[in-house]
Design a protein around this motif. Structure first.
Motif, short mmCIF file in Angstrom:
data_model
loop_
_atom_site.label_atom_id
_atom_site.label_comp_id
_atom_site.label_asym_id
_atom_site.label_seq_id
_atom_site.Cartn_x
_atom_site.Cartn_y
_atom_site.Cartn_z
N ILE A 75 0.83 -1.21 0.00
CA ILE A 75 0.00 0.00 0.00
C ILE A 75 0.86 1.27 0.00
CG2 ILE A 75 -2.05 -1.08 1.03
CD1 ILE A 75 -1.34 0.30 3.68
N TRP A 76 2.15 1.09 0.30
CA TRP A 76 3.05 2.26 0.32
C TRP A 76 3.79 2.43 -1.01
CZ3 TRP A 76 2.16 5.13 4.51
CH2 TRP A 76 1.54 4.49 5.60
N TYR A 77 3.48 1.58 -2.00
CA TYR A 77 4.22 1.60 -3.26
C TYR A 77 3.64 2.54 -4.33
CZ TYR A 77 7.06 -2.43 -1.82
OH TYR A 77 7.94 -3.27 -1.19
N CYS A 78 2.58 3.24 -4.00
CA CYS A 78 1.95 4.15 -4.97
C CYS A 78 2.91 5.29 -5.32
CB CYS A 78 0.67 4.72 -4.36
SG CYS A 78 -0.03 6.10 -5.26
N ALA A 79 3.01 5.59 -6.61
CA ALA A 79 3.88 6.68 -7.05
C ALA A 79 3.13 8.02 -7.09
CB ALA A 79 4.47 6.36 -8.43
#
Lengths: 173, 291
Positions: A75-79
């Motif tokens: 969930i923290w991988y969004c650019a």
């Protein structure tokens, strides 16, 4: 395609999770999602790392997979490009839903240290970096005005929000 | 001509000061007055990760600071532009505005909703205008082939920018490049994100995005990329070396910020006015083609 298909056991689901997410006004679009996958199709991170899938995450929230979602590093991988928002035919705004999920995960102690550190730096320098001695010299060489210390206001603001108290995820980056 | 509060953001003033230098030079050239506001801080975009409300409050604080001076904001960073413009949209809602103002009062501020946020490229496009820029060009850049890169937050959320650009088919930076005399080059991955916002969490993921764009540009015979955000700059420029190592490539593509390109065309000194000596990938090739 994802190679691993995991069985979902209904006893491990949290039926209240979706409603909790939906209480945040930014997440209201979730109800309109019919899993068409336009979000994942336009997601640059999904393209280079298929395990990260907005469509799948949205489905997991709807199923009530609270622990899996909030503890997932994905969930923290969004650019933050917001293609998912612009391309969604249902105006779901996955980017905004993801932020709601990140906020919930942060409260449960899953936030990556990087974001916690940035907040600490903002309190001290006004910006997301810790102070470095080289800054002043670099700016002086270009005849740019010296940077001032941030005023009291930002400290008051950060205190007001309570984000200074959030603890980082253990064993993570 | 026009007057703005200059919003430097976090990264430009300490990591890419040449962007600030060139922007100040270009604004001065066109009579755009820039006012420095001492209490400006981070726009709050990354704090949204921890708390949407905290991010909005930080944006509102910065907006209120400029508003108190009766100034609109001119940004250099695409992300600050998106964050502040989105905050303006969110704060149109009275309930949201009231709850934010309750907290701002604790630090003697109030957000009234009378402010505009404009990225420097948009100010050049709208306040100065393409025709005026063309009339001022002093050098010949016509042999330069330049790949534009817009920056995601310069385009999205679309709702925050009042139809200024079509996010899936942006054109204004192409026009701004064309106005300098250089030739903007079309390429397939124009809209690919630089990955800068995932960099603090995963360097590998962000470099995978950088590599895709550099790979696409490799056979386009271009002289440089022209950008309008310091974070995109750091990704394509400083991460290029890392990408070369990781992917066994030999990319050597100069990357410059738009005000530097415009400055070159207006006859600015490449080092003294534009800081082109500070780039990790030498832009010598670009400078030598300016005649």
């Amino acid at each position: 395609m994802n190679k691993v298909k995991k069985m979902v056991s209904t006893s491990e689901l949290d039926p209240g999770f979706k409603s909790d997410v939906l209480t945040h006004p930014d997440a209201r679009g979730l109800n309109a999602c019919f899993s068409c996958g336009a979000c994942s199709a336009g997601c640059p991170i999904h393209e280079v790392f298929p395990d990260y899938s907005p469509k799948k995450l949205a489905k997991m929230v709807r199923l009530g997979m609270k622990k899996e979602v909030l503890s997932s590093p994905y969930i923290w991988y969004c650019a933050t490009c917001r293609n998912c928002v612009e391309h969604c035919p249902q105006n779901v705004k996955f980017f905004d839903i993801l932020n709601v999920l990140k906020n919930m995960a942060a409260k449960e102690g899953y936030a990556p240290a990087a974001w916690i550190e940035q907040t600490k730096h903002v309190t001290e320098t006004g910006i997301v970096f810790a102070k470095e001695d080289s800054w002043a010299k670099k700016r002086e060489a270009l005849s740019l005005r010296p940077l001032k210390k941030p005023g009291e206001k930002i400290r008051g603001i950060i205190k007001e929000t309570g984000i200074g108290k959030i603890k980082p995820r253990v064993n993570s980056k | 001509m026009s007057k703005y509060a200059l919003f430097l953001g976090c990264t430009t003033p300490v990591k890419v000061p040449q962007y600030e230098l060139a922007s100040r030079w270009v604004c001065k050239y066109f009579g755009i007055e820039l006012i420095d506001v001492e209490e400006f801080t981070c726009c709050g975009i990354n704090q949204v990760n921890l708390s949407i409300e905290a991010g909005l409050l930080m944006a509102a604080m910065n907006l209120a600071l400029a508003e108190a001076k009766g100034l609109d904001i001119l940004t250099l960073c695409a992300a600050c532009t998106g964050a502040l413009a989105e905050a303006i949209e969110k704060l149109k809602d009275e309930t949201t505005r009231n709850s934010v103002n309750e907290k701002l009062r604790e630090v003697d501020l109030e957000y009234k909703g009378k402010i505009k946020v404009r990225h420097i490229s948009r100010v050049l496009y709208e306040d100065v205008g393409i025709e005026k820029i063309k009339r001022e060009i002093k050098k010949d850049l016509s042999s330069l082939r330049v790949a534009p890169h817009y920056g995601c937050h310069y385009l999205r959320p679309k709702s925050a920018f009042g139809g200024f650009e079509e996010p899936d088919n942006p054109r204004t930076l192409h026009e701004l490049i064309l106005a300098t005399g250089a030739r903007p080059v079309e390429y397939e991955t124009l809209n690919l994100c630089c990955g800068g916002k995932v960099f603090p969490v995963s360097g590998d993921l962000s470099r995978a995005l950088v590599q895709k764009k550099l790979d696409n540009l490799a056979d386009k015979e271009i002289d440089a990329m022209a950008l309008q955000c310091q974070t995109c700059y750091l990704m394509y420029s400083d991460q290029q070396k890392e990408v070369n190592q990781k992917y066994d490539k030999k990319y050597n593509l100069p990357v410059i910020l738009y005000p530097q390109l415009l400055g070159l065309a207006l006859g600015a000194d490449p080092v003294k006015n534009l800081g082109l000596n500070l780039h990790s990938i030498s832009p010598e090739k670009i400078i030598s083609k300016v005649v």
